[in-house]
Write an enzyme that holds these catalytic residues in place. Structure first.
Site, short mmCIF file in Angstrom:
data_model
loop_
_atom_site.label_atom_id
_atom_site.label_comp_id
_atom_site.label_asym_id
_atom_site.label_seq_id
_atom_site.Cartn_x
_atom_site.Cartn_y
_atom_site.Cartn_z
N GLY A 61 -0.57 0.75 16.11
CA GLY A 61 -0.35 -0.18 17.15
C GLY A 61 0.05 -1.67 16.95
O GLY A 61 -0.07 -2.56 17.76
N GLU A 106 0.93 -1.11 0.01
CA GLU A 106 0.04 0.12 -0.06
C GLU A 106 0.85 1.18 0.02
O GLU A 106 1.43 1.50 0.95
CB GLU A 106 -0.83 -0.02 1.35
CG GLU A 106 -1.70 1.29 1.50
CD GLU A 106 -2.25 1.53 2.91
OE1 GLU A 106 -2.27 2.58 3.17
OE2 GLU A 106 -2.64 0.26 3.47
N GLY A 110 3.13 -0.35 9.18
CA GLY A 110 3.80 0.62 8.39
C GLY A 110 5.34 0.67 9.01
O GLY A 110 6.00 -0.35 8.63
N LYS A 140 -11.14 -0.71 8.07
CA LYS A 140 -9.86 -0.45 8.71
C LYS A 140 -10.16 0.26 10.19
O LYS A 140 -10.89 1.25 10.03
CB LYS A 140 -8.98 0.44 7.86
CG LYS A 140 -7.85 1.12 8.61
CD LYS A 140 -7.05 2.10 7.49
CE LYS A 140 -5.99 3.07 8.29
NZ LYS A 140 -5.18 3.83 7.29
N THR A 168 -3.99 6.34 2.31
CA THR A 168 -4.58 7.76 2.85
C THR A 168 -5.01 8.55 1.63
O THR A 168 -4.72 9.67 1.49
CB THR A 168 -3.06 8.59 3.32
OG1 THR A 168 -2.27 7.67 4.11
CG2 THR A 168 -3.21 9.67 4.24
#
Length: 220
Positions: free
Chosen positions: A164, A45, A184, A134, A74
Site C-alpha cells: 500500500g 532489497e 516495490g 516491517k 522475502t
C-alpha cells in the site's frame, strides 16, 4: 569501510526508503538495482523470489561494494538468511515473523527487519531483537492510519510499512510515524524494465526521496 549494524540502520532511517526489487529475471533485478542507485537511493532489497537471487546479491555487492546498502528480502528460513549474508546482504527482511531467521541475522550482527502485522506479533518481534519491524501487509488494514494507531502504544518501536506504499501515500506514512517505507512495484516499474527504460525507475527513485524529504520537512 564495511557496513556495521549501526551504520546500516542509520542509513535506512536517514533515507526513509527501502526499494524492493522483485523481478521476473536476474537480469532485470540487476538493471533495477543500477537504476535505483542512479536515482540517488543507496539502498536496495533483492527478494529471494528473484531467479538466482543469491547470485544477484553477489553481483550487486561486487559491482558497488560499500557504495550500496544491500538487503535480502522475502527470507523465509535461517538457511537462506545465512546464504544471503555470505553473498553480500547487509540486512535481512522477512514477510512474516520467523524467530530462527532473526536469530541467524543476530549471529552475524546484521540488522533484521521481520514482518509482523498484529500488536502481538510486533511485540514478539521487538522482544526477540528486531531492529525495525516491517508492518505487512499494511495497506489492506488501514495504511497510514494503522501505523498511527500502532505508534500510540508502541512509540519506542520503529516501523517500516510495506504494502500500500506509493508516491501518494508515502508522505502520510512518514507523518504517521514510520521510520521508513518499503516500496516495490510502484518504484521498480516492471513495464519500464521490460521495455528497456531503466531511467523511469531512476526518476521514480528521485521522486520518492523528495516525497520523504518534504514530508519530514512539513512541506508536503
Amino acid at each position: 569501510m564495511a557496513w556495521s549494524k549501526e551504520k546500516s540502520l542509520s542509513l535506512i532511517r536517514e533515507v526513509g526508503l527501502v526499494p524492493i526489487v522483485r523481478t521476473a529475471s536476474a537480469e532485470d533485478a540487476l538493471r533495477a538495482a543500477d537504476a535505483i542507485i542512479e536515482g540517488g537511493i543507496g539502498i536496495a532489497e533483492i527478494t529471494m523470489t528473484v531467479p538466482n537471487a543469491i547470485r544477484v546479491l553477489e553481483q550487486v555487492a561486487g559491482r558497488y561494494g560499500d557504495k550500496v546498502l544491500l538487503g535480502a528480502g522475502t527470507v523465509l528460513d535461517p538457511e537462506t538468511c545465512r546464504a544471503a549474508l555470505l553473498s553480500g546482504a547487509e540486512f535481512i527482511v522477512t514477510p512474516s515473523l520467523k524467530l530462527s531467521v532473526l536469530k541467524m541475522a543476530k549471529r552475524y550482527s546484521k540488522p533484521c527487519v521481520p514482518g509482523a502485522l498484529t500488536p502481538t506479533e510486533i511485540v514478539t518481534a521487538w522482544e526477540a531483537g528486531a531492529d525495525l519491524v516491517k508492518i505487512f501487509p499494511c495497506g489492506p488494514v488501514g495504511g497510514p492510519k494503522y501505523i498511527k494507531s500502532l505508534k500510540g502504544p508502541f512509540p519506542h518501536i520503529e516501523f517500516v510499512p510495506t504494502g500500500g506504499v506509493n508516491l501518494e501515500t508515502t508522505p502520510a506514512f512518514i507523518k504517521a510515524g514510520a521510520a521508513a517505507v518499503a516500496v516495490g512495484g510502484e518504484l521498480v516499474d516492471a513495464v519500464a524494465l521490460k521495455e528497456g527504460r531503466p531511467e523511469v525507475i531512476a526518476e521514480n527513485a528521485r521522486k520518492y526521496v523528495e516525497a520523504v524529504r518534504r514530508a519530514r520537512a512539513g512541506t508536503l
